[in-house]
Design a protein around this motif. Sequence first.
Motif, PDB file in Angstrom:
ATOM      1  N   MET A   1      46.491  32.351  29.597  1.00  0.00           N
ATOM      2  CA  MET A   1      45.663  33.514  29.937  1.00  0.00           C
ATOM      3  C   MET A   1      46.183  34.176  31.218  1.00  0.00           C
ATOM      4  SD  MET A   1      41.838  32.054  29.106  1.00  0.00           S
ATOM      5  CE  MET A   1      41.128  33.699  29.191  1.00  0.00           C
ATOM      6  N   THR A   2      45.957  35.481  31.332  1.00  0.00           N
ATOM      7  CA  THR A   2      46.433  36.235  32.483  1.00  0.00           C
ATOM      8  C   THR A   2      45.573  35.959  33.707  1.00  0.00           C
ATOM      9  OG1 THR A   2      47.196  37.994  31.009  1.00  0.00           O
ATOM     10  CG2 THR A   2      46.970  38.529  33.344  1.00  0.00           C
ATOM     11  N   LYS A   3      46.205  35.604  34.805  1.00  0.00           N
ATOM     12  CA  LYS A   3      45.494  35.399  36.056  1.00  0.00           C
ATOM     13  C   LYS A   3      45.307  36.746  36.747  1.00  0.00           C
ATOM     14  CE  LYS A   3      45.809  30.910  35.525  1.00  0.00           C
ATOM     15  NZ  LYS A   3      44.631  30.113  35.120  1.00  0.00           N
ATOM     16  N   ILE A   4      44.068  37.109  37.068  1.00  0.00           N
ATOM     17  CA  ILE A   4      43.817  38.382  37.733  1.00  0.00           C
ATOM     18  C   ILE A   4      43.527  38.189  39.216  1.00  0.00           C
ATOM     19  CG2 ILE A   4      41.315  38.475  37.292  1.00  0.00           C
ATOM     20  CD1 ILE A   4      41.792  41.514  36.692  1.00  0.00           C
ATOM     21  N   ILE A   5      43.071  36.995  39.602  1.00  0.00           N
ATOM     22  CA  ILE A   5      42.837  36.674  41.011  1.00  0.00           C
ATOM     23  C   ILE A   5      43.479  35.330  41.308  1.00  0.00           C
ATOM     24  CG2 ILE A   5      41.115  36.142  42.794  1.00  0.00           C
ATOM     25  CD1 ILE A   5      39.156  37.926  41.286  1.00  0.00           C
ATOM     26  N   SER A   6      44.231  35.277  42.387  1.00  0.00           N
ATOM     27  CA  SER A   6      44.825  34.021  42.828  1.00  0.00           C
ATOM     28  C   SER A   6      44.640  33.898  44.335  1.00  0.00           C
ATOM     29  CB  SER A   6      46.321  33.974  42.477  1.00  0.00           C
ATOM     30  OG  SER A   6      46.897  32.755  42.896  1.00  0.00           O
ATOM     31  N   VAL A   7      43.942  32.859  44.757  1.00  0.00           N
ATOM     32  CA  VAL A   7      43.694  32.599  46.182  1.00  0.00           C
ATOM     33  C   VAL A   7      44.387  31.299  46.537  1.00  0.00           C
ATOM     34  CG1 VAL A   7      41.934  32.122  47.934  1.00  0.00           C
ATOM     35  CG2 VAL A   7      41.487  33.813  46.129  1.00  0.00           C
ATOM     36  N   ASN A   8      45.207  31.334  47.566  1.00  0.00           N
ATOM     37  CA  ASN A   8      45.998  30.159  47.933  1.00  0.00           C
ATOM     38  C   ASN A   8      45.835  29.822  49.417  1.00  0.00           C
ATOM     39  OD1 ASN A   8      47.979  28.055  47.518  1.00  0.00           O
ATOM     40  ND2 ASN A   8      49.463  29.368  48.536  1.00  0.00           N
ATOM     41  N   THR A  64      45.937  37.328  45.962  1.00  0.00           N
ATOM     42  CA  THR A  64      46.651  38.216  45.049  1.00  0.00           C
ATOM     43  C   THR A  64      45.680  38.706  43.983  1.00  0.00           C
ATOM     44  OG1 THR A  64      48.713  36.981  45.394  1.00  0.00           O
ATOM     45  CG2 THR A  64      48.615  38.445  43.484  1.00  0.00           C
ATOM     46  N   VAL A  65      45.603  40.023  43.814  1.00  0.00           N
ATOM     47  CA  VAL A  65      44.679  40.638  42.857  1.00  0.00           C
ATOM     48  C   VAL A  65      45.477  41.518  41.916  1.00  0.00           C
ATOM     49  CG1 VAL A  65      42.708  42.173  42.553  1.00  0.00           C
ATOM     50  CG2 VAL A  65      42.765  40.584  44.492  1.00  0.00           C
ATOM     51  N   ALA A  66      45.374  41.237  40.626  1.00  0.00           N
ATOM     52  CA  ALA A  66      46.076  42.026  39.594  1.00  0.00           C
ATOM     53  C   ALA A  66      47.556  42.168  39.922  1.00  0.00           C
ATOM     54  CB  ALA A  66      45.416  43.387  39.428  1.00  0.00           C
ATOM     55  N   GLY A  67      48.147  41.091  40.397  1.00  0.00           N
ATOM     56  CA  GLY A  67      49.573  41.078  40.664  1.00  0.00           C
ATOM     57  C   GLY A  67      49.992  41.633  42.007  1.00  0.00           C
ATOM     58  N   THR A  68      49.035  42.132  42.815  1.00  0.00           N
ATOM     59  CA  THR A  68      49.344  42.698  44.123  1.00  0.00           C
ATOM     60  C   THR A  68      48.858  41.762  45.227  1.00  0.00           C
ATOM     61  OG1 THR A  68      49.180  44.972  43.317  1.00  0.00           O
ATOM     62  CG2 THR A  68      48.982  44.645  45.686  1.00  0.00           C
ATOM     63  N   LYS A  69      49.760  41.351  46.099  1.00  0.00           N
ATOM     64  CA  LYS A  69      49.393  40.510  47.230  1.00  0.00           C
ATOM     65  C   LYS A  69      48.683  41.354  48.277  1.00  0.00           C
ATOM     66  CE  LYS A  69      51.361  37.271  50.610  1.00  0.00           C
ATOM     67  NZ  LYS A  69      52.600  36.623  51.107  1.00  0.00           N
ATOM     68  N   LEU A  77      45.213  49.695  47.299  1.00  0.00           N
ATOM     69  CA  LEU A  77      45.642  49.459  45.923  1.00  0.00           C
ATOM     70  C   LEU A  77      44.829  48.325  45.302  1.00  0.00           C
ATOM     71  CD1 LEU A  77      47.598  50.029  43.595  1.00  0.00           C
ATOM     72  CD2 LEU A  77      49.227  48.462  44.662  1.00  0.00           C
ATOM     73  N   VAL A  78      44.602  47.276  46.077  1.00  0.00           N
ATOM     74  CA  VAL A  78      43.786  46.151  45.595  1.00  0.00           C
ATOM     75  C   VAL A  78      42.359  46.604  45.317  1.00  0.00           C
ATOM     76  CG1 VAL A  78      42.703  43.977  46.320  1.00  0.00           C
ATOM     77  CG2 VAL A  78      45.164  44.317  46.652  1.00  0.00           C
ATOM     78  N   ARG A  79      41.813  47.431  46.188  1.00  0.00           N
ATOM     79  CA  ARG A  79      40.422  47.869  46.035  1.00  0.00           C
ATOM     80  C   ARG A  79      40.208  48.739  44.804  1.00  0.00           C
ATOM     81  NH1 ARG A  79      39.012  49.192  52.413  1.00  0.00           N
ATOM     82  NH2 ARG A  79      38.817  46.993  53.057  1.00  0.00           N
ATOM     83  N   GLU A  80      41.269  49.335  44.296  1.00  0.00           N
ATOM     84  CA  GLU A  80      41.141  50.108  43.062  1.00  0.00           C
ATOM     85  C   GLU A  80      40.735  49.229  41.884  1.00  0.00           C
ATOM     86  OE1 GLU A  80      44.753  52.161  42.339  1.00  0.00           O
ATOM     87  OE2 GLU A  80      44.534  53.537  44.051  1.00  0.00           O
TER      88      GLU A  80
END
Length: 279
Positions: A1-8, A64-69, A77-80
């Motif tokens: 499945m596609t990851k849309i949010i990644s917190v590290n 990282t949100v929708a591929g954007t760090k 861009l993330v807030r969009e």
Amino acid sequence: MTKIISVNDLSYQYPDADRPTLNHISFEVNAGEWVAIVGHNGSGKSTLVRALDGLIDFKSGTVTVAGTKLSPESVWLVREHIGMVFQNPDNQFVGATVADDVAFGLENAGVPRPEMQQRVQDALEAVDMWQFAEREPSRLSGGQKQRVALAGIIAMNPSIIVLDEATSMLDPHGRQTVLSVLQHLRRSNQAPTILSITHDLSEAAQAQRLLVMDNGQLISEGTPRAIFSDEQLLESTGLDLPFSTKLSQQLAKQGLIAPKHYLTDDELEDWLWQLHLTM
């Protein structure tokens, strides 16, 4: 499945705090998933979602949100991709009428007027508030205001909807109305990812997965069934038992023993109905 949010390894400490509010948090969220974040007051839930939207300037870890760090350069861009609904909807109203308020974000985004009008109507119909389009927001009830705030987010069609204790000030009917709207959205062709912060575990039970926070740390995650079956975890984190668990315990005192695994409200109702038919 596609990851849309990644917190590290995300950490954050407020300047006047004596300990981190977020302490090495890591998790991922799949596109289209509904994840509820639970924990007692002060556990770091709201700070966490504010970090996702770039509302706090964390120095340690990555989001990282929708591929954007997330960074100062990429924050807009993330807030969009993210629509936020807060606890008090009055803080989000800017329009003279309900329709004006829902249209506000679309106007700022330069959406053509015919498309904007249709999206406003569609969003208000989705939350059953189209009949109040010309009403002043200040004259609405608390539940109606929260539905309008949600309509403003729906009109923008974000890929992620974040609800920060958005139902905590509503009566049971208003809370259920908002949750029903979210369930309807999840059945649509373009189901958004939903992150909901709540202390109401009956509400959290509607999510697909729970993240449990305590003292700034992510201490457990799993399905509602797995989390709610762990009474020791709930007790240690100061979380109340869901209504269905409390009712099962009271029934047990009367000699009616429900299945040992966690039952949702609907499952408990079905079990009681089947039990009634055999008596």
